[in-house]
Scaffold this active site. Structure first.
Site, PDB file in Angstrom:
ATOM      1  N   GLU A  69     -86.732 -26.421  78.779  1.00 12.30           N
ATOM      2  CA  GLU A  69     -86.569 -27.665  79.530  1.00 12.30           C
ATOM      3  C   GLU A  69     -85.784 -27.451  80.817  1.00 12.30           C
ATOM      4  O   GLU A  69     -86.203 -27.879  81.896  1.00 12.30           O
ATOM      5  CB  GLU A  69     -85.874 -28.731  78.674  1.00 12.30           C
ATOM      6  N   ASP A  89     -85.987 -26.822  73.685  1.00 11.42           N
ATOM      7  CA  ASP A  89     -85.157 -27.913  74.199  1.00 11.42           C
ATOM      8  C   ASP A  89     -83.736 -27.643  73.705  1.00 11.42           C
ATOM      9  O   ASP A  89     -83.457 -27.773  72.516  1.00 11.42           O
ATOM     10  CB  ASP A  89     -85.651 -29.263  73.692  1.00 11.42           C
ATOM     11  N   ILE A  91     -80.830 -29.174  74.167  1.00 12.97           N
ATOM     12  CA  ILE A  91     -80.190 -30.371  73.609  1.00 12.97           C
ATOM     13  C   ILE A  91     -81.182 -31.509  73.736  1.00 12.97           C
ATOM     14  O   ILE A  91     -81.378 -32.066  74.823  1.00 12.97           O
ATOM     15  CB  ILE A  91     -78.871 -30.738  74.331  1.00 12.97           C
ATOM     16  N   ASP A  92     -81.836 -31.849  72.648  1.00 11.61           N
ATOM     17  CA  ASP A  92     -82.701 -33.023  72.645  1.00 11.61           C
ATOM     18  C   ASP A  92     -81.825 -34.209  72.265  1.00 11.61           C
ATOM     19  O   ASP A  92     -81.274 -34.263  71.165  1.00 11.61           O
ATOM     20  CB  ASP A  92     -83.847 -32.859  71.651  1.00 11.61           C
ATOM     21  N   THR A  94     -79.784 -35.694  75.172  1.00 14.38           N
ATOM     22  CA  THR A  94     -78.652 -35.454  76.077  1.00 14.38           C
ATOM     23  C   THR A  94     -77.856 -36.732  76.332  1.00 14.38           C
ATOM     24  O   THR A  94     -76.625 -36.693  76.414  1.00 14.38           O
ATOM     25  CB  THR A  94     -79.140 -34.851  77.407  1.00 14.38           C
ATOM     26  N   ASP A 219     -89.854 -31.467  73.706  1.00 17.40           N
ATOM     27  CA  ASP A 219     -89.293 -32.509  72.840  1.00 17.40           C
ATOM     28  C   ASP A 219     -89.977 -32.557  71.476  1.00 17.40           C
ATOM     29  O   ASP A 219     -89.351 -32.927  70.485  1.00 17.40           O
ATOM     30  CB  ASP A 219     -89.444 -33.889  73.495  1.00 17.40           C
TER      31      ASP A 219
END
Length: 295
Positions: A69, A89, A91-92, A94, A219
């Site tokens: 990402e 990803d 940190i899905d 954020t 995601d």
């Protein structure tokens, strides 16, 4: 394949390692930057975690490719080839991370010949590890998962997200979709704030369906195979075959539920993840794109 099992086990180990970075930063003040909209946020931790993951994988598997990402946000080309590719990803969720709302996940998928072989979603604060390998079932902390198998849309708890889009067309479409589902009716609609965890909730049977327009491949790539291996179904919002690059998805307990949702909801225009970003943008008209591109 045994080779991909080794890759998955390595992915699990580095996800757990990287989660410590997320947890250490979770309650600390954060420097927040904007990407595509005031609701599309990134922090130094997002960038740091992605670098940790990619560096570790590249050291072990130097021939493998990556879609990350933050790398894409920084200008790297997004391209899914037949080569072994890690879709990450860091940190899905954020926005959750910034506000210390405790649903934050590291999501890692692995594709070969454009087909996902395994998915890992680690919900860091909850200490929940979701994983699935093609043909081997889905698991949460080692316990096998089964979707609810619900067939009746009226008996469903549905999960969705508003997303980062803030243009009028996108917002009106998203809110009208919620209205349409509530009027069917469904039992309820929830939003956790992370697509990866939302879809994993369908795999657990805790939710019966999830839909969204506007998210990205990183995601949902990992959680899509987790839902499928738990006995659920994943498709496009128009009822066609699932395509992780389309930025439209329905994950459900059964085909009946997924199709019923597809018949009710509408999608706003969305550029595919693998298209040239200069062509169009989510929810924007061609004139708006021209303005954004300085024409």
């Amino acid at each position: 394949m045994a080779e991909w099992t080794e890759c998955m086990n390595f992915g699990i180990s580095i996800a757990k390692h990287a989660s410590q970075v997320v947890l250490d930063a979770f309650k600390r003040p954060k420097e927040v930057m904007l990407k595509s909209s005031p609701a599309d946020l990134v922090t130094e931790t997002d960038q740091r975690v992605e670098k940790i993951l990619i560096s570790a994988i590249r050291d072990k598997y130097p021939e493998h490719k990556f879609i990350g990402e933050e790398s894409v946000a920084a200008g790297e080309r997004l391209e899914l080839t037949d080569s072994p590719t890690w879709i990450i990803d860091p940190i899905d969720g954020t926005v959750n991370f910034v506000h210390r709302f405790p649903f934050v996940a590291i999501s890692i998928a692995f594709a070969v010949n454009k087909q996902t072989q395994f998915g890992i979603v680690y919900s860091c604060v909850e200490d929940k590890l979701y994983c699935a390998q093609r043909g081997q079932g889905a698991f949460l902390n080692g316990v096998r998962l089964h979707s609810s198998s619900q067939e009746d849309i009226h008996q469903c708890l549905v999960v969705t997200e508003i997303g980062a889009e803030r243009d009028d067309l996108s917002l009106s479409t998203m809110t009208s979709n919620i209205f349409r589902l509530l009027k069917l009716p469904v039992h309820g609609i929830r939003a956790v704030g992370t697509a990866a965890v939302d879809m994993c909730l369908v795999a657990t049977g805790g939710a019966d369906a999830y839909y969204h327009i506007g998210m990205h491949c990183w995601d949902i790539a990992a959680s899509a195979i987790i839902v499928q291996e738990a006995g659920g179904v994943v498709m496009d919002t128009d009822g066609s075959q699932f395509d992780m690059m389309s930025r439209k998805v329905i994950a459900a307990s059964s085909s009946n539920v997924a199709i019923q949702i597809a018949q009710v909801i509408q999608a706003f225009p969305c550029r595919r993840d693998d298209e040239d970003s200069s062509k169009c943008v989510c929810g924007a008209s061609s004139s708006e794109v021209a303005i954004q591109n300085g024409h």
